[in-house]
Design a protein around this motif. Structure first.
Motif, PDB file in Angstrom:
ATOM      1  N   THR A  29       0.822  -1.220   0.000  1.00 55.82           N
ATOM      2  CA  THR A  29       0.000   0.000   0.000  1.00 55.82           C
ATOM      3  C   THR A  29       0.856   1.270   0.000  1.00 55.82           C
ATOM      4  OG1 THR A  29      -0.124  -0.086   2.427  1.00 55.82           O
ATOM      5  CG2 THR A  29      -1.905  -1.155   1.190  1.00 55.82           C
ATOM      6  N   CYS A  30       2.189   1.086  -0.126  1.00 57.02           N
ATOM      7  CA  CYS A  30       3.118   2.230  -0.143  1.00 57.02           C
ATOM      8  C   CYS A  30       2.945   3.114   1.081  1.00 57.02           C
ATOM      9  CB  CYS A  30       2.933   3.059  -1.412  1.00 57.02           C
ATOM     10  SG  CYS A  30       3.274   2.142  -2.924  1.00 57.02           S
ATOM     11  N   ASN A  31       2.701   2.485   2.230  1.00 55.55           N
ATOM     12  CA  ASN A  31       2.518   3.211   3.481  1.00 55.55           C
ATOM     13  C   ASN A  31       3.881   3.387   4.146  1.00 55.55           C
ATOM     14  OD1 ASN A  31       1.965   4.004   6.153  1.00 55.55           O
ATOM     15  ND2 ASN A  31      -0.026   2.979   6.140  1.00 55.55           N
ATOM     16  N   MET A  32       4.522   4.529   3.879  1.00 55.03           N
ATOM     17  CA  MET A  32       5.883   4.735   4.376  1.00 55.03           C
ATOM     18  C   MET A  32       5.931   4.839   5.896  1.00 55.03           C
ATOM     19  SD  MET A  32       7.555   4.457   1.705  1.00 55.03           S
ATOM     20  CE  MET A  32       9.128   4.744   2.505  1.00 55.03           C
ATOM     21  N   GLU A  33       4.895   5.431   6.486  1.00 56.09           N
ATOM     22  CA  GLU A  33       4.858   5.547   7.950  1.00 56.09           C
ATOM     23  C   GLU A  33       4.805   4.158   8.582  1.00 56.09           C
ATOM     24  OE1 GLU A  33       2.117   7.425  11.564  1.00 56.09           O
ATOM     25  OE2 GLU A  33       1.609   7.828   9.464  1.00 56.09           O
ATOM     26  N   GLY A  34       4.018   3.282   7.991  1.00 58.29           N
ATOM     27  CA  GLY A  34       3.924   1.916   8.507  1.00 58.29           C
ATOM     28  C   GLY A  34       5.233   1.169   8.355  1.00 58.29           C
ATOM     29  N   ILE A  35       5.914   1.366   7.207  1.00 58.93           N
ATOM     30  CA  ILE A  35       7.205   0.696   6.979  1.00 58.93           C
ATOM     31  C   ILE A  35       8.217   1.146   8.010  1.00 58.93           C
ATOM     32  CG2 ILE A  35       9.149   0.506   5.383  1.00 58.93           C
ATOM     33  CD1 ILE A  35       7.099   0.675   3.081  1.00 58.93           C
ATOM     34  N   VAL A  36       8.237   2.458   8.298  1.00 62.41           N
ATOM     35  CA  VAL A  36       9.166   2.985   9.301  1.00 62.41           C
ATOM     36  C   VAL A  36       8.895   2.375  10.664  1.00 62.41           C
ATOM     37  CG1 VAL A  36       9.843   5.072  10.566  1.00 62.41           C
ATOM     38  CG2 VAL A  36       9.612   5.145   8.075  1.00 62.41           C
ATOM     39  N   ARG A  37       7.617   2.228  11.025  1.00 66.37           N
ATOM     40  CA  ARG A  37       7.265   1.652  12.327  1.00 66.37           C
ATOM     41  C   ARG A  37       7.687   0.186  12.405  1.00 66.37           C
ATOM     42  NH1 ARG A  37       1.087   2.887  13.239  1.00 66.37           N
ATOM     43  NH2 ARG A  37       1.526   1.844  15.237  1.00 66.37           N
ATOM     44  N   VAL A  38       7.556  -0.545  11.281  1.00 71.81           N
ATOM     45  CA  VAL A  38       8.007  -1.940  11.252  1.00 71.81           C
ATOM     46  C   VAL A  38       9.514  -2.013  11.473  1.00 71.81           C
ATOM     47  CG1 VAL A  38       8.370  -3.945   9.757  1.00 71.81           C
ATOM     48  CG2 VAL A  38       6.147  -2.838   9.818  1.00 71.81           C
ATOM     49  N   LEU A  39      10.255  -1.140  10.793  1.00 72.56           N
ATOM     50  CA  LEU A  39      11.715  -1.150  10.931  1.00 72.56           C
ATOM     51  C   LEU A  39      12.142  -0.774  12.354  1.00 72.56           C
ATOM     52  CD1 LEU A  39      12.745   0.485   7.520  1.00 72.56           C
ATOM     53  CD2 LEU A  39      12.948  -1.914   8.179  1.00 72.56           C
ATOM     54  N   GLN A  40      11.435   0.148  12.963  1.00 76.66           N
ATOM     55  CA  GLN A  40      11.726   0.502  14.353  1.00 76.66           C
ATOM     56  C   GLN A  40      11.464  -0.682  15.280  1.00 76.66           C
ATOM     57  OE1 GLN A  40       9.179   3.918  14.843  1.00 76.66           O
ATOM     58  NE2 GLN A  40      10.776   5.378  14.157  1.00 76.66           N
ATOM     59  N   GLY A  41      10.341  -1.351  15.044  1.00 78.43           N
ATOM     60  CA  GLY A  41      10.016  -2.523  15.853  1.00 78.43           C
ATOM     61  C   GLY A  41      11.013  -3.652  15.656  1.00 78.43           C
ATOM     62  N   ALA A  42      11.485  -3.839  14.408  1.00 77.79           N
ATOM     63  CA  ALA A  42      12.464  -4.889  14.121  1.00 77.79           C
ATOM     64  C   ALA A  42      13.779  -4.615  14.831  1.00 77.79           C
ATOM     65  CB  ALA A  42      12.686  -4.986  12.610  1.00 77.79           C
ATOM     66  N   ARG A  43      14.216  -3.360  14.833  1.00 78.26           N
ATOM     67  CA  ARG A  43      15.457  -2.997  15.517  1.00 78.26           C
ATOM     68  C   ARG A  43      15.345  -3.256  17.021  1.00 78.26           C
ATOM     69  NH1 ARG A  43      20.003   0.422  15.022  1.00 78.26           N
ATOM     70  NH2 ARG A  43      19.467   0.964  12.880  1.00 78.26           N
ATOM     71  N   HIS A  44      14.224  -2.852  17.593  1.00 73.18           N
ATOM     72  CA  HIS A  44      14.038  -3.049  19.030  1.00 73.18           C
ATOM     73  C   HIS A  44      14.009  -4.543  19.373  1.00 73.18           C
ATOM     74  CE1 HIS A  44      12.687  -2.336  23.115  1.00 73.18           C
ATOM     75  NE2 HIS A  44      11.735  -3.256  22.922  1.00 73.18           N
ATOM     76  N   LEU A  45      13.266  -5.298  18.599  1.00 68.13           N
ATOM     77  CA  LEU A  45      13.168  -6.741  18.849  1.00 68.13           C
ATOM     78  C   LEU A  45      14.544  -7.399  18.748  1.00 68.13           C
ATOM     79  CD1 LEU A  45      11.297  -9.245  19.259  1.00 68.13           C
ATOM     80  CD2 LEU A  45      11.236  -9.427  16.754  1.00 68.13           C
ATOM     81  N   SER A  46      15.324  -6.986  17.746  1.00 68.31           N
ATOM     82  CA  SER A  46      16.643  -7.582  17.524  1.00 68.31           C
ATOM     83  C   SER A  46      17.585  -7.322  18.693  1.00 68.31           C
ATOM     84  CB  SER A  46      17.260  -7.032  16.234  1.00 68.31           C
ATOM     85  OG  SER A  46      16.455  -7.344  15.115  1.00 68.31           O
ATOM     86  N   HIS A  47      17.647  -6.082  19.125  1.00 65.16           N
ATOM     87  CA  HIS A  47      18.593  -5.712  20.177  1.00 65.16           C
ATOM     88  C   HIS A  47      18.121  -6.115  21.574  1.00 65.16           C
ATOM     89  CE1 HIS A  47      21.596  -3.507  17.857  1.00 65.16           C
ATOM     90  NE2 HIS A  47      20.609  -2.992  17.138  1.00 65.16           N
ATOM     91  N   ALA A  48      16.794  -6.084  21.804  1.00 69.36           N
ATOM     92  CA  ALA A  48      16.281  -6.331  23.149  1.00 69.36           C
ATOM     93  C   ALA A  48      15.999  -7.805  23.421  1.00 69.36           C
ATOM     94  CB  ALA A  48      15.011  -5.504  23.374  1.00 69.36           C
ATOM     95  N   TYR A  49      15.680  -8.572  22.378  1.00 69.75           N
ATOM     96  CA  TYR A  49      15.255  -9.946  22.618  1.00 69.75           C
ATOM     97  C   TYR A  49      16.039 -11.003  21.823  1.00 69.75           C
ATOM     98  CZ  TYR A  49      11.313  -7.705  24.912  1.00 69.75           C
ATOM     99  OH  TYR A  49      10.541  -6.935  25.750  1.00 69.75           O
ATOM    100  N   LEU A  50      16.095 -10.806  20.528  1.00 74.12           N
ATOM    101  CA  LEU A  50      16.657 -11.872  19.690  1.00 74.12           C
ATOM    102  C   LEU A  50      18.151 -12.081  19.931  1.00 74.12           C
ATOM    103  CD1 LEU A  50      14.786 -11.262  16.305  1.00 74.12           C
ATOM    104  CD2 LEU A  50      14.142 -12.708  18.237  1.00 74.12           C
ATOM    105  N   ALA A  51      18.939 -11.020  19.872  1.00 75.74           N
ATOM    106  CA  ALA A  51      20.378 -11.167  20.082  1.00 75.74           C
ATOM    107  C   ALA A  51      20.716 -11.582  21.516  1.00 75.74           C
ATOM    108  CB  ALA A  51      21.103  -9.875  19.712  1.00 75.74           C
ATOM    109  N   PRO A  52      20.151 -10.922  22.538  1.00 72.39           N
ATOM    110  CA  PRO A  52      20.448 -11.369  23.914  1.00 72.39           C
ATOM    111  C   PRO A  52      20.010 -12.808  24.179  1.00 72.39           C
ATOM    112  CG  PRO A  52      19.510  -9.160  23.938  1.00 72.39           C
ATOM    113  CD  PRO A  52      19.347  -9.679  22.549  1.00 72.39           C
ATOM    114  N   GLY A  53      18.912 -13.225  23.526  1.00 75.19           N
ATOM    115  CA  GLY A  53      18.423 -14.592  23.724  1.00 75.19           C
ATOM    116  C   GLY A  53      19.073 -15.609  22.795  1.00 75.19           C
ATOM    117  N   GLU A  54      20.032 -15.149  21.997  1.00 76.37           N
ATOM    118  CA  GLU A  54      20.763 -16.002  21.048  1.00 76.37           C
ATOM    119  C   GLU A  54      19.832 -16.673  20.032  1.00 76.37           C
ATOM    120  OE1 GLU A  54      23.319 -18.684  23.133  1.00 76.37           O
ATOM    121  OE2 GLU A  54      24.506 -17.088  24.030  1.00 76.37           O
ATOM    122  N   HIS A  55      18.792 -15.942  19.651  1.00 77.54           N
ATOM    123  CA  HIS A  55      17.860 -16.441  18.624  1.00 77.54           C
ATOM    124  C   HIS A  55      18.349 -15.973  17.251  1.00 77.54           C
ATOM    125  CE1 HIS A  55      15.268 -17.730  21.834  1.00 77.54           C
ATOM    126  NE2 HIS A  55      15.036 -16.480  22.260  1.00 77.54           N
TER     127      HIS A  55
END
Length: 341
Positions: A29-55
């Motif tokens: 849908t070319c929703n740039m605001e939504g894409i930015v929010r997804v990327l922000q969420g992905a960064r947070h998930l990666s640093h806060a959960y996935l990497a520390p949990g060795e996932h």
């Protein structure tokens, strides 16, 4: 989208898949605001959960599922820091050609920018994606860098010098093999010629001969080539530098001055001795001492052009040679006809 950082999802895998699905929807849908929010969420998930949990497998899934490699280089960082970089290469098996190409480009760009000295990772990526030419380029660059390091140091024969040249030889052989597998014949030939030059240098070192053939400047080539003891070595050096040997000068020094007719016989097995070559040699005789006359006469016996042989002998006042040719039953009739015409 805000639930990503709150811990409401018990399954990191489910969160990853939701983020990927959300990114797909926002992209359609070319929703740039939504894409930015997804990327922000992905960064947070990666640093806060996935990497520390060795996932780490989920990190790879998140990166390749979203596919925005430029915006997600932090995933490359996390995998590299935790020694899981090779997991990205295994992921290639599950991707289509377009996705695979994008991942390959992103990996090479990341290594070039962030890990420029890590040739092992570059080769690992190139090998995974069957990038034989890139592997060859990397090996060749490493070999030539090593040669530059040797050139920058005073020329002293040491065990370290031999060890460095052995390393260079191995890199050039690997480069030539990689280029050949990708049908890059020009590059492969270049590496083979340089490898032969390095092998020749190693031969001289092991024979304890003080001859340097690597890292030669154009002005050094002729004197170096003339000093080489064997004819095949001239071909090795000439091919490596793209140099056309002055065979008249070489044969004058080797055969006329030093009387090395073994060298002449070796040359004859590789190229014909033309009448033009003999003429060029004889042009250099004006400054030659009289002591070389026996060598000059013997040299003429290798000239297959009877008329040229007679003319050169006559010009150099080698009257006995000229008279012999005129009286020899095999050559006299031909010469008399040529001289009469």
């Amino acid at each position: 989208m805000y639930v990503v950082g709150t811990g409401y999802f018990s399954s990191s895998s489910a969160v990853v898949e939701l983020l990927i699905a959300a990114h797909d929807c926002f992209s359609l849908t070319c929703n740039m605001e939504g894409i930015v929010r997804v990327l922000q969420g992905a960064r947070h998930l990666s640093h806060a959960y996935l990497a520390p949990g060795e996932h780490y497998s989920l990190l790879v899934r998140l990166l390749t599922g979203i596919g925005r490699y430029n915006e997600m280089t932090y995933v490359f960082d996390l995998l590299h820091q935790n020694h899981r970089f090779e997991m990205l290469l295994r992921k290639k098996v599950d991707m289509d050609r377009g996705q695979c190409s994008s991942l390959k480009t992103a990996l090479l760009d990341y290594i070039k920018r962030c890990l420029p000295a890590d040739s092992e990772k570059h080769n690992m990526v190139a090998l995974c994606f069957s990038m034989r030419r890139e592997i060859g380029e990397n090996h060749e660059m490493a070999a030539r860098t090593q040669l530059k390091i040797i050139e920058a140091q005073p020329w002293v024969v040491t065990p370290d010098l031999e060890s460095s040249l052995v390393k260079v030889l191995g890199l050039l052989k690997d480069a030539a093999e990689s280029f050949s597998k990708d049908s890059c014949l020009r590059q492969a030939t270049r590496c083979v010629r340089t490898a032969k030059l390095v092998a020749l240098q190693l031969h001289f070192l092991r024979q304890e001969l003080d001859v340097r053939v690597i890292n030669l400047r154009p002005a050094e080539l002729l004197n170096t080539i003339v000093a080489l003891p064997r004819c095949y070595q001239v071909f090795v050096v000439s091919e490596a530098y793209g140099y056309s040997p002055d065979w008249a000068e070489i044969l004058y020094e080797k055969v006329v001055v030093k009387g090395d007719f073994v060298y002449l016989e070796e040359l004859k097995r590789h190229r014909p001795l033309t009448s033009g070559l003999f003429e060029d040699i004889f042009k250099k005789l004006d400054a030659a001492p009289s002591s070389v006359t026996p060598n000059v006469k013997r040299l003429l016996t290798h000239c297959d052009d009877v008329y040229s042989c007679y003319r050169l002998a006559y010009q150099q006042n080698l009257n006995d040679v000229a008279e012999t040719l005129l009286q020899d039953a095999k050559t006299s009739n031909y010469l008399n006809d040529r001289l009469a015409s």
